[in-house]
Structures are given as C-alpha cells and as structure tokens.
Design an enzyme around this catalytic site. Structure first.
Site, PDB file in Angstrom:
ATOM      1  N   GLY A  82       0.300  -1.292  -0.172  1.00  0.00           N
ATOM      2  CA  GLY A  82       0.084   0.146   0.036  1.00  0.00           C
ATOM      3  C   GLY A  82       0.611   1.004  -0.443  1.00  0.00           C
ATOM      4  O   GLY A  82       2.039   1.181   0.529  1.00  0.00           O
ATOM      5  N   ARG A 146       1.271  -5.859  -5.345  1.00  0.00           N
ATOM      6  CA  ARG A 146       1.095  -6.170  -3.631  1.00  0.00           C
ATOM      7  C   ARG A 146       1.667  -7.862  -4.329  1.00  0.00           C
ATOM      8  O   ARG A 146       1.332  -9.274  -3.637  1.00  0.00           O
ATOM      9  CB  ARG A 146       0.156  -6.646  -3.058  1.00  0.00           C
ATOM     10  CG  ARG A 146      -0.404  -5.506  -2.160  1.00  0.00           C
ATOM     11  CD  ARG A 146      -1.829  -5.897  -1.211  1.00  0.00           C
ATOM     12  NE  ARG A 146      -2.275  -4.774  -0.634  1.00  0.00           N
ATOM     13  CZ  ARG A 146      -1.565  -3.914   0.089  1.00  0.00           C
ATOM     14  NH1 ARG A 146      -0.245  -4.183   0.898  1.00  0.00           N
ATOM     15  NH2 ARG A 146      -2.255  -2.833   0.747  1.00  0.00           N
ATOM     16  N   ASP A 176       6.271  -5.215   6.511  1.00  0.00           N
ATOM     17  CA  ASP A 176       6.663  -6.750   7.610  1.00  0.00           C
ATOM     18  C   ASP A 176       6.798  -7.803   6.319  1.00  0.00           C
ATOM     19  O   ASP A 176       7.434  -8.510   6.732  1.00  0.00           O
ATOM     20  CB  ASP A 176       5.926  -6.666   9.125  1.00  0.00           C
ATOM     21  CG  ASP A 176       4.307  -7.220   8.831  1.00  0.00           C
ATOM     22  OD1 ASP A 176       3.880  -6.486   7.428  1.00  0.00           O
ATOM     23  OD2 ASP A 176       3.851  -8.132   9.918  1.00  0.00           O
ATOM     24  N   ASP A 177       5.432  -7.572   5.246  1.00  0.00           N
ATOM     25  CA  ASP A 177       5.443  -9.034   5.076  1.00  0.00           C
ATOM     26  C   ASP A 177       6.943  -8.847   3.299  1.00  0.00           C
ATOM     27  O   ASP A 177       7.540  -9.897   3.769  1.00  0.00           O
ATOM     28  CB  ASP A 177       4.808  -9.375   3.923  1.00  0.00           C
ATOM     29  CG  ASP A 177       3.970 -10.229   5.300  1.00  0.00           C
ATOM     30  OD1 ASP A 177       3.603 -10.529   6.262  1.00  0.00           O
ATOM     31  OD2 ASP A 177       2.208  -9.625   4.914  1.00  0.00           O
ATOM     32  N   LYS A 203       8.369   1.245   5.526  1.00  0.00           N
ATOM     33  CA  LYS A 203       6.927   1.275   5.540  1.00  0.00           C
ATOM     34  C   LYS A 203       5.748   1.039   5.191  1.00  0.00           C
ATOM     35  O   LYS A 203       5.486  -0.312   5.031  1.00  0.00           O
ATOM     36  CB  LYS A 203       7.343   1.815   3.333  1.00  0.00           C
ATOM     37  CG  LYS A 203       5.628   2.011   2.936  1.00  0.00           C
ATOM     38  CD  LYS A 203       5.192   0.838   1.885  1.00  0.00           C
ATOM     39  CE  LYS A 203       4.120  -0.032   2.567  1.00  0.00           C
ATOM     40  NZ  LYS A 203       3.562  -0.989   1.485  1.00  0.00           N
ATOM     41  N   THR A 204       5.057   2.020   6.204  1.00  0.00           N
ATOM     42  CA  THR A 204       3.891   1.677   6.564  1.00  0.00           C
ATOM     43  C   THR A 204       3.132   2.698   7.186  1.00  0.00           C
ATOM     44  O   THR A 204       3.349   2.345   7.366  1.00  0.00           O
ATOM     45  CB  THR A 204       3.183   0.186   6.470  1.00  0.00           C
ATOM     46  OG1 THR A 204       1.300  -0.205   6.493  1.00  0.00           O
ATOM     47  CG2 THR A 204       3.806  -0.311   8.379  1.00  0.00           C
ATOM     48  N   ILE A 205       1.313   2.349   6.311  1.00  0.00           N
ATOM     49  CA  ILE A 205       0.772   3.774   7.330  1.00  0.00           C
ATOM     50  C   ILE A 205       0.184   3.516   8.884  1.00  0.00           C
ATOM     51  O   ILE A 205       0.266   4.070   9.210  1.00  0.00           O
ATOM     52  CB  ILE A 205      -0.575   4.608   6.879  1.00  0.00           C
ATOM     53  CG1 ILE A 205      -0.932   3.856   6.147  1.00  0.00           C
ATOM     54  CG2 ILE A 205       0.065   5.491   5.578  1.00  0.00           C
ATOM     55  CD1 ILE A 205      -2.278   4.252   5.955  1.00  0.00           C
ATOM     56  N   ASP A 206       0.445   2.133   8.538  1.00  0.00           N
ATOM     57  CA  ASP A 206      -0.517   1.077   9.299  1.00  0.00           C
ATOM     58  C   ASP A 206       0.706   1.681  10.813  1.00  0.00           C
ATOM     59  O   ASP A 206      -0.220   1.474  11.691  1.00  0.00           O
ATOM     60  CB  ASP A 206      -0.382  -0.613   9.488  1.00  0.00           C
ATOM     61  CG  ASP A 206      -1.287  -0.353   8.075  1.00  0.00           C
ATOM     62  OD1 ASP A 206      -2.068   0.569   7.442  1.00  0.00           O
ATOM     63  OD2 ASP A 206      -1.409  -1.675   7.271  1.00  0.00           O
ATOM     64  N   LYS A 243     -26.185  17.586  15.613  1.00  0.00           N
ATOM     65  CA  LYS A 243     -27.155  16.215  15.369  1.00  0.00           C
ATOM     66  C   LYS A 243     -26.575  15.393  15.111  1.00  0.00           C
ATOM     67  O   LYS A 243     -27.895  14.678  15.500  1.00  0.00           O
ATOM     68  CB  LYS A 243     -28.128  17.819  14.197  1.00  0.00           C
ATOM     69  CG  LYS A 243     -27.520  17.907  13.423  1.00  0.00           C
ATOM     70  CD  LYS A 243     -28.715  18.218  12.327  1.00  0.00           C
ATOM     71  CE  LYS A 243     -27.897  18.695  10.784  1.00  0.00           C
ATOM     72  NZ  LYS A 243     -28.535  19.672  10.353  1.00  0.00           N
ATOM     73  N   MET A 251      -8.113   3.102   8.602  1.00  0.00           N
ATOM     74  CA  MET A 251      -7.540   2.662   8.147  1.00  0.00           C
ATOM     75  C   MET A 251      -6.710   2.008   9.373  1.00  0.00           C
ATOM     76  O   MET A 251      -5.800   2.523  10.237  1.00  0.00           O
ATOM     77  CB  MET A 251      -6.557   2.801   6.879  1.00  0.00           C
ATOM     78  CG  MET A 251      -6.871   1.691   5.548  1.00  0.00           C
ATOM     79  SD  MET A 251      -6.086   2.634   3.938  1.00  0.00           S
ATOM     80  CE  MET A 251      -7.171   1.859   2.657  1.00  0.00           C
ATOM     81  N   GLY A 252      -5.533   1.085   8.748  1.00  0.00           N
ATOM     82  CA  GLY A 252      -5.150   0.342   9.729  1.00  0.00           C
ATOM     83  C   GLY A 252      -4.606  -1.467   9.231  1.00  0.00           C
ATOM     84  O   GLY A 252      -3.703  -1.554  10.077  1.00  0.00           O
ATOM     85  N   TYR A 425      -7.966   6.215   2.293  1.00  0.00           N
ATOM     86  CA  TYR A 425      -6.763   6.596   0.753  1.00  0.00           C
ATOM     87  C   TYR A 425      -7.027   8.074   1.099  1.00  0.00           C
ATOM     88  O   TYR A 425      -5.956   8.149  -0.195  1.00  0.00           O
ATOM     89  CB  TYR A 425      -7.692   5.912  -0.417  1.00  0.00           C
ATOM     90  CG  TYR A 425      -7.755   4.626  -0.607  1.00  0.00           C
ATOM     91  CD1 TYR A 425      -6.901   3.299  -0.484  1.00  0.00           C
ATOM     92  CD2 TYR A 425      -9.542   3.696   0.005  1.00  0.00           C
ATOM     93  CE1 TYR A 425      -7.463   1.909  -0.613  1.00  0.00           C
ATOM     94  CE2 TYR A 425      -9.613   2.008   0.055  1.00  0.00           C
ATOM     95  CZ  TYR A 425      -8.377   1.536  -0.346  1.00  0.00           C
ATOM     96  OH  TYR A 425      -8.664  -0.378  -0.262  1.00  0.00           O
ATOM     97  N   GLU A 426      -7.383   8.935   1.898  1.00  0.00           N
ATOM     98  CA  GLU A 426      -7.445  10.464   1.697  1.00  0.00           C
ATOM     99  C   GLU A 426      -6.745  10.424   2.024  1.00  0.00           C
ATOM    100  O   GLU A 426      -5.992  11.580   2.256  1.00  0.00           O
ATOM    101  CB  GLU A 426      -8.723  10.678   2.575  1.00  0.00           C
ATOM    102  CG  GLU A 426     -10.040  10.417   1.947  1.00  0.00           C
ATOM    103  CD  GLU A 426     -10.537   9.438   2.619  1.00  0.00           C
ATOM    104  OE1 GLU A 426      -9.330   8.390   2.933  1.00  0.00           O
ATOM    105  OE2 GLU A 426     -11.740   9.381   2.391  1.00  0.00           O
TER     106      GLU A 426
HETATM  107  P1  FBP Z   1       0.505  -1.957   3.444  1.00  0.00           P
HETATM  108  O1  FBP Z   1       0.681  -3.031   4.494  1.00  0.00           O
HETATM  109  O2  FBP Z   1       0.858  -3.068   2.471  1.00  0.00           O
HETATM  110  O3  FBP Z   1       1.119  -0.619   3.478  1.00  0.00           O
HETATM  111  O4  FBP Z   1      -1.115  -1.415   3.530  1.00  0.00           O
HETATM  112  C1  FBP Z   1      -1.596  -0.355   3.961  1.00  0.00           C
HETATM  113  C2  FBP Z   1      -3.357  -0.292   3.975  1.00  0.00           C
HETATM  114  O5  FBP Z   1      -3.212   0.873   3.773  1.00  0.00           O
HETATM  115  C3  FBP Z   1      -3.527  -0.968   4.821  1.00  0.00           C
HETATM  116  O6  FBP Z   1      -4.651  -0.166   6.051  1.00  0.00           O
HETATM  117  C4  FBP Z   1      -5.471  -1.470   4.112  1.00  0.00           C
HETATM  118  O7  FBP Z   1      -6.153  -2.239   4.912  1.00  0.00           O
HETATM  119  C5  FBP Z   1      -4.643  -1.756   2.941  1.00  0.00           C
HETATM  120  O8  FBP Z   1      -3.717  -1.115   2.532  1.00  0.00           O
HETATM  121  C6  FBP Z   1      -5.842  -1.710   1.819  1.00  0.00           C
HETATM  122  O9  FBP Z   1      -5.516  -2.102   0.500  1.00  0.00           O
HETATM  123  P2  FBP Z   1      -5.499  -1.623  -0.791  1.00  0.00           P
HETATM  124  O10 FBP Z   1      -4.220  -0.494  -0.294  1.00  0.00           O
HETATM  125  O11 FBP Z   1      -5.369  -3.552  -1.735  1.00  0.00           O
HETATM  126  O12 FBP Z   1      -7.004  -1.515  -1.060  1.00  0.00           O
END
Ligand code: FBP
Length: 553
Positions: A82, A146, A176-177, A203-206, A243, A251-252, A425-426
């Site tokens: 991602g 991926r 990690d993978d 790398k990963t936003i998670d 209201k 995400m995460g 995605y934002e």
């Molecule tokens: P990575 O572990 O590859 O960095 O994924 C980040 C992520 O944004 C997750 O938070 C989310 O669940 C996933 O990718 C969404 O996957 P895709 O980009 O295939 O829709």
C-alpha cells in the site's frame, strides 16, 4: 510527453531540502555493534538463515573527506504494498546518495511492485524524473504492487534481470511481509553467491512495523495528521450543528495504531482499540453497549452528537468473529464451487451450510451486507480485506436498534442520528509532512551507505526521531533480528513480528486515563488543522504523539 501540471504548493515543495542527520551530511563511517539474535525462535531462525543470522547492528558516523565510491554501481528499487507518504523521498534520497558517491552510479526502478523484478519491467530513474517527484506523495514514480516474492523461480528470475542490467543491489521499500521477503531474498542470493545485495526500508501507514530498532514506519506520521485534520473538522461541525453522531472507521489493517494516534491528536468521545477488545474478550454486543452507554449519558446532558473512532481491523479482534472469519478463509481458499454460484442468496445459503453451528448463528445475525462483505475475495496472503468491511455501518445499525429498545423502555430520551465515514485512501498519498519528507530521504541516503559497504539482509534505520533531524541516528538493522516463527496458511514460517498496540505502552495508557473525560458532557475536542509545511518548528516539524509518548519513558 504531457507535462505534469502542478499546484503552487507542489512547486514550492520541489525545492524543499529535507533535513538530515549530521552523520549523513558528508562522508560516512560504518561502526559495527554487537552480534544480534532474533526476537524469538533463535535456533530455528538461525538454521533457516545461516548467512544473514546474527549480523551486527550498524551505526553511521561522520568521516573525513567527501563521499566516494571508486567503481560505479547500478541499484534497483521496488515499492511494495500500500502507498505511504514519503516513498518518493526514499527514492530521491537513494538517488542523491548514489550520485554523491559516484556520479556514474545508476538507479533503476522496477515497475508495478515486486512483479517488476520478476518480469524484468523497469525504468532508469534519471535526475529529471527524480526532480519531478521530490517531496511528493504517492508511489506513482514507478508504481507499487502486492505480488509476494517468495518462490525460488521468482528469485532466479530476479538474478537474471539484475545481471542483465548490471544491478548490484536491490532496495525493497515495504511493510513487514515485504521486508520478510527481502531477507529471504538476501539469504538466497548469498547462498547462490550471485553478488546481489538486498536492503529493506520500513514503510506502512499502519505503523505496525516497529520494534526496539525501528522507531516507526514511514507514512504513519502524514496519514495520521491528514485523518486527524478531517476528524477535527468533523468534530467542529458536530459541535456546531449538534445533531449527528459520526462513526469514523480508520485504516490500519490489524493494528489500531492509526485510530489511537488520531484519538491522541483529536480527543474524540470514543475510540475503540481492537487489541483491547481482544484482551477483554469482548463480543460485538459488549462493544455496542459501551457505545450506547456514552450516547445515553451525553443525551441526558442534552448532547445528541459525538464522534467515535473505529479501527479498520476491529471485526477480526472480536473472538467469535475471528473464528467465523477463519472458517470463511478456510472455506473460500480455492473453492471453485462457491465461486461458480450465482447470486447473493445462493452464496449465503452455501456459506451457512458450511459453517459450524456457532459461526452460522453469528453469520445469520449480521446484516446481510456485512455478511456478504466477509465472503469477498482474500488478499494474496489469504487475509480478509478489512478495508472492504464497513464495520462503522454495522455498528450504526446495532447501536440504533439498541437505542430504539432503550427508548421504548424510557431509558433513552435523546435523538440518535448517525453518519458514517471511512478514512484511508484520503491520507495514503498525501504530500509528506516535513517529518516524513526528512525521515524518508534519510532512510534512502542510509540505504546507499549500506549498499556501498557491501551489506545485505539489513533494514535501513533512522532513530532518535523525537529530536531535531540533525541529531537523528542512521544505521542498519539485520532483518533476521526482527524475526519469529508464525503460522501462515497452515505452515510455520519465519516472519517479522507485527507490532500491535501495546496495552501497557504509554500511548494506550494516555488514552485510557483520559477517555472518560473525552466522552463526557464537557466537550474536549481538539481541532488539529491541516498539515503545515512552512512555518514555526512547533507547528511544522512535530513527530506523532505516539512517538513522543513512547520515547518519554
Ligand atoms: P500495507 O501494509 O501494504 O502498507 O497496507 C496499508 C493499507 O493501507 C492498509 O491499512 C489497508 O488495509 C490496505 O493497505 C488496503 O489495501 P489496498 O491498497 O489493496 O486497498
């Protein structure tokens, strides 16, 4: 070719010069520390990685003279998984680092992720291309993918492609993978003595690729800041209109780091943490009751609005749901019979007939839409794609039903009107914050020095991140050090240990100490505002609350 149109901010960011640790600003000396061992299962990991196990941690220190490399080399780079803000800066750091060592060095980008290496799809990254992508978000410079690098034939194809291009080292920018696979590749290439080095980048936003040596993965900082801005805006709207209850999924994947960090930045009324749900063995109904309690209490104070943060992976951490999902994963794996069925009803009946009684009951109790989402296609690792499961809608429906019951009993006297949001995605391709721009560029430069020193099986590391960039510490960590054995697709495999939210860690403890106060009638919202790129350091260069709290200890 059509020229890229740019906004004024994009144009200004092109000339931003990332801040770097002092040690990376000139020639570099590598200092080796003690030998290392893996976090667990040492004997097994050592047996599987005889060449890359036990290597020392490396620290980079300033050296006399200018960076220099006598013989030019070619390097390949891959973006994997991602998107995460800052990927382009890792590549520009890598490019600048290589050119500083020897202007004849060349950088090739493999296109579309790891498959680019296997299929020999690449592009040479020249100065004009790199300049267009400096300090920008996205992975579009070479694209990402991926595809898992784990089969021998893929590794062998990689050797052929690299030899054709004269590539001496590959840098894999991934989670990690992907870094697990980078290490498997490094080990294989050492065994084959083909002279190709492999270096990983975190790398990963998670935010779940972190450990004692890697303080944070890149992209987490920017993504959390973007989501927190949006949450803050929603909170201000909620506090103005008074209201709506806003159910916001973040995400995460599995870990709740993003939800937790956004909660620390914005102080919502409720923030669910999947790891806590699992530890307390909570059911879906327990979660609903927890939310309902806050809604009723606020309604009693005349406040029929609020915000609730929901981590994307929540559903998998509810023990009964986990069993159901596991049964569905097993059932869906290569199930042509299911794939051939036409229509949602036929699929639903088939699924019910295959589940154990307890899972079948749970499956039947779920809204049909959610039940269907649970049977959608799995990712290449066999995992359910949690980003496609609308947990926020499930919770709105269940909370709504429970509040209606309480209303009938005269317990709930307020109004409940809910809106759902999903932020993911934002934020993944936002223009990197100064922190991510600086961190990523330094990771790229660090990778070049690891390559120049002939290292392989290392992850580029930059530490001391809550200090000003000049004081950051660059180095390399042997990837095997992060390994343990885990069951994957029914087999025990060596993998990098994923970091979930630590319930004893300072960030979660902070949430726990303050959440009652955030939930109550005295609204405590914080409105963080947008990421700032120019201005005072306290506004523009702050790391995440998670990092600060973790390092305060
Ligand atoms: P990575 O572990 O590859 O960095 O994924 C980040 C992520 O944004 C997750 O938070 C989310 O669940 C996933 O990718 C969404 O996957 P895709 O980009 O295939 O829709």
């Amino acid at each position: 070719m059509k020229t890229m149109q740019k906004s004024p901010l994009q144009i200004a960011r092109q000339s931003y010069q990332p801040k770097m640790p002092v040690a990376l600003q000139g020639a570099v000396r590598l200092v080796e520390g003690e030998k290392t061992h893996s976090v667990a299962d040492q004997e097994e990991i050592q047996r599987l990685f005889p060449n890359t196990y036990g290597m020392p941690i490396i620290k980079m220190e300033p050296a006399e003279g200018k960076p220099h490399m006598a013989e030019p080399i070619n390097v390949g780079v891959i973006l994997s998984g991602g998107q995460a803000p800052g990927g382009h800066n890792v590549i520009s750091g890598l490019f600048d680092g290589l050119k500083a060592l020897n202007p004849q060095n060349k950088l090739y980008g493999f296109l579309g992720g790891p498959s680019g290496l296997i299929d020999g799809k690449y592009q040479e990254l020249t100065a004009d291309i790199i300049d267009d992508y400096r300090n920008t978000g996205g992975f579009d410079i070479i694209g990402s993918g991926r595809t898992k690098l784990e089969e021998t034939w893929q590794f062998d194809n990689g050797i052929k492609v690299c030899q054709d291009l004269g590539i001496k080292a590959i840098v894999i920018i991934g989670g990690d993978d992907s870094n697990t696979n980078a290490c498997v590749l490094a080990e294989y290439y050492l065994q084959k003595q083909c002279g190709i080095q492999v270096i990983g980048c975190p790398k990963t936003i998670d935010g779940d690729l972190k450990n004692e040596m890697i303080e944070t993965s890149f992209g987490f900082d920017t993504a959390c800041k973007v989501y927190s801005e949006l949450i803050g805006n929603i909170q201000r709207d909620a506090n103005s209109a008074k209201k709506y209850w806003h159910f916001i999924r973040l995400m995460g994947r599995s870990a709740s780091h993003i939800a937790l960090e956004c909660a620390l930045q914005s102080q919502p009324n409720i923030c669910l943490i999947s790891e806590e749900v699992e530890a307390k063995k909570m059911t879906l109904n327990d979660i609903v009751e927890q939310i309902v309690e806050v809604i009723v209490d606020r309604a009693n104070h005349g406040l029929n609005f609020g915000t609730i943060l929901i981590p994307e992976g929540l559903i998998e951490f509810i023990p009964a749901m986990r069993v159901l999902i596991q049964e569905l994963n097993d059932m869906l794996a290569a199930n042509e019979e299911f794939a051939a069925l036409e229509g949602d009803d036929a699929k639903r009946e088939y699924v019910k007939s295959m589940l154990t009684p307890a899972s079948c009951e749970l499956y039947r109790s779920l809204p049909k839409g959610i039940a269907r989402q649970l049977t959608l296609e799995r990712d290449p690792h066999g995992n359910v794609m949690v980003s496609l499961i609308e947990t926020e809608k499930l919770l709105i429906e269940m909370v709504g039903k429970r509040l209606a019951q309480l209303k009938a009993q005269g317990v709930f006297k307020g109004k409940f009107s809910a809106l759902n949001h999903f932020f993911g995605y934002e934020g993944r391709c936002a223009i990197p914050s100064n922190f991510d721009a600086d961190y990523c560029y330094s990771l790229g430069v660090t990778a070049t020095h690891l390559i120049a020193a002939g290292k392989t099986g290392y992850m580029s590391s930059v530490k001391n991140l809550t200090r000003p960039a000049a004081e950051w510490i660059a180095g390399g960590v042997p990837i095997t050090m992060m390994f343990n054995m885990e069951r994957r697709n029914g087999k025990m495999k060596p993998v990098i240990q994923k970091a979930l939210v630590d319930l004893n860690g300072a960030p979660f403890r902070y949430l726990k100490e303050h959440r009652a106060e955030w939930a109550d009638a005295n609204t405590s919202y914080i409105y963080p505002g947008p990421v700032q790129y120019y201005g005072p350091t306290e506004v523009c260069d702050q790391p995440t609350h998670t990092l600060k709290l973790e390092q305060e200890k």
